[in-house]
Design a protein around this motif. Structure first.
Motif, PDB file in Angstrom:
ATOM      1  N   SER A 289       0.697  10.961 -11.084  1.00  0.00           N
ATOM      2  CA  SER A 289       0.165  11.438  -9.817  1.00  0.00           C
ATOM      3  C   SER A 289       1.091  10.969  -8.706  1.00  0.00           C
ATOM      4  O   SER A 289       1.537   9.821  -8.691  1.00  0.00           O
ATOM      5  CB  SER A 289      -1.260  10.929  -9.584  1.00  0.00           C
ATOM      6  OG  SER A 289      -1.273   9.528  -9.499  1.00  0.00           O
ATOM      7  N   SER A 290       1.398  11.875  -7.789  1.00  0.00           N
ATOM      8  CA  SER A 290       2.317  11.545  -6.706  1.00  0.00           C
ATOM      9  C   SER A 290       1.870  12.246  -5.438  1.00  0.00           C
ATOM     10  O   SER A 290       0.974  13.092  -5.465  1.00  0.00           O
ATOM     11  CB  SER A 290       3.750  11.963  -7.059  1.00  0.00           C
ATOM     12  OG  SER A 290       3.818  13.360  -7.195  1.00  0.00           O
ATOM     13  N   GLY A 291       2.492  11.902  -4.339  1.00  0.00           N
ATOM     14  CA  GLY A 291       2.185  12.541  -3.071  1.00  0.00           C
ATOM     15  C   GLY A 291       0.915  12.000  -2.454  1.00  0.00           C
ATOM     16  O   GLY A 291       0.613  10.817  -2.528  1.00  0.00           O
ATOM     17  N   ALA A 292       0.145  12.887  -1.838  1.00  0.00           N
ATOM     18  CA  ALA A 292      -1.069  12.482  -1.130  1.00  0.00           C
ATOM     19  C   ALA A 292      -2.180  12.066  -2.089  1.00  0.00           C
ATOM     20  O   ALA A 292      -3.135  11.413  -1.679  1.00  0.00           O
ATOM     21  CB  ALA A 292      -1.557  13.624  -0.238  1.00  0.00           C
ATOM     22  N   GLY A 293      -2.082  12.406  -3.360  1.00  0.00           N
ATOM     23  CA  GLY A 293      -3.109  12.061  -4.338  1.00  0.00           C
ATOM     24  C   GLY A 293      -3.083  10.617  -4.797  1.00  0.00           C
ATOM     25  O   GLY A 293      -3.968  10.173  -5.514  1.00  0.00           O
TER      26      GLY A 293
ATOM     27  N   SER B  90       0.809  -1.214   0.000  1.00  0.00           N
ATOM     28  CA  SER B  90       0.000   0.000   0.000  1.00  0.00           C
ATOM     29  C   SER B  90       0.846   1.270   0.000  1.00  0.00           C
ATOM     30  O   SER B  90       0.314   2.363  -0.139  1.00  0.00           O
ATOM     31  CB  SER B  90      -0.928   0.007   1.216  1.00  0.00           C
ATOM     32  OG  SER B  90      -0.162  -0.057   2.398  1.00  0.00           O
ATOM     33  N   ASP B  91       2.157   1.132   0.137  1.00  0.00           N
ATOM     34  CA  ASP B  91       3.050   2.291   0.160  1.00  0.00           C
ATOM     35  C   ASP B  91       3.477   2.634  -1.271  1.00  0.00           C
ATOM     36  O   ASP B  91       4.616   2.404  -1.672  1.00  0.00           O
ATOM     37  CB  ASP B  91       4.259   1.996   1.046  1.00  0.00           C
ATOM     38  CG  ASP B  91       4.998   3.260   1.446  1.00  0.00           C
ATOM     39  OD1 ASP B  91       4.523   4.356   1.099  1.00  0.00           O
ATOM     40  OD2 ASP B  91       6.038   3.142   2.107  1.00  0.00           O
TER      41      ASP B  91
ATOM     42  N   THR C 247      -3.716   6.840  -4.364  1.00  0.00           N
ATOM     43  CA  THR C 247      -4.486   5.918  -3.532  1.00  0.00           C
ATOM     44  C   THR C 247      -4.421   4.502  -4.077  1.00  0.00           C
ATOM     45  O   THR C 247      -5.282   3.686  -3.794  1.00  0.00           O
ATOM     46  CB  THR C 247      -5.962   6.367  -3.460  1.00  0.00           C
ATOM     47  OG1 THR C 247      -6.481   6.412  -4.789  1.00  0.00           O
ATOM     48  CG2 THR C 247      -6.084   7.718  -2.796  1.00  0.00           C
TER      49      THR C 247
END
Length: 101
Positions: free
Chosen positions: A48-52, A36-37, A54
């Motif tokens: 898409s990277s970072g908090a976006g 999940s990481d 999922t």
């Protein structure tokens, strides 16, 4: 579609259907592992990277224990009679990426 996944402290760029060797994971041959990481995902020029992010990556363990090449660390101090020979073989697990969702 590809993803950059953090597995046991190392980052791997993975795609569906890809087979790779990762540091030893707990589990037996045939088990399914979920990562999940996920640090980054991309498909057809869209990143898409970072908090976006999922996404989750699922993989199957193909071979649970594979030993790497032997690495030897030889220590010696000249004229002192000191010699020490140490060695180790790193353990890996072979996985096959099933899906990125």
């Amino acid at each position: 579609m590809f993803a950059v996944v953090k597995i046991a402290g190392q980052q791997f760029r993975v795609q569906a259907g890809q087979s790779l060797y990762v540091p030893h994971l707990q589990g037996k041959t045939g088990d399914t592992v979920e990562f999940s990481d996920v640090l980054l995902t991309g498909s057809e020029g869209d990143l898409s990277s970072g908090a976006g992010v999922t996404a989750k990556v699922t993989a199957e363990i193909v071979s649970d224990l594979i030993k790497g090449d032997k690495v030897i660390a030889f220590k010696m101090k000249r004229r002192k009679g000191f010699r020490k020979k140490l060695g180790h073989r790193t353990q890996y697990t072979q996985i096959k990426i099933q899906s990125i969702a």
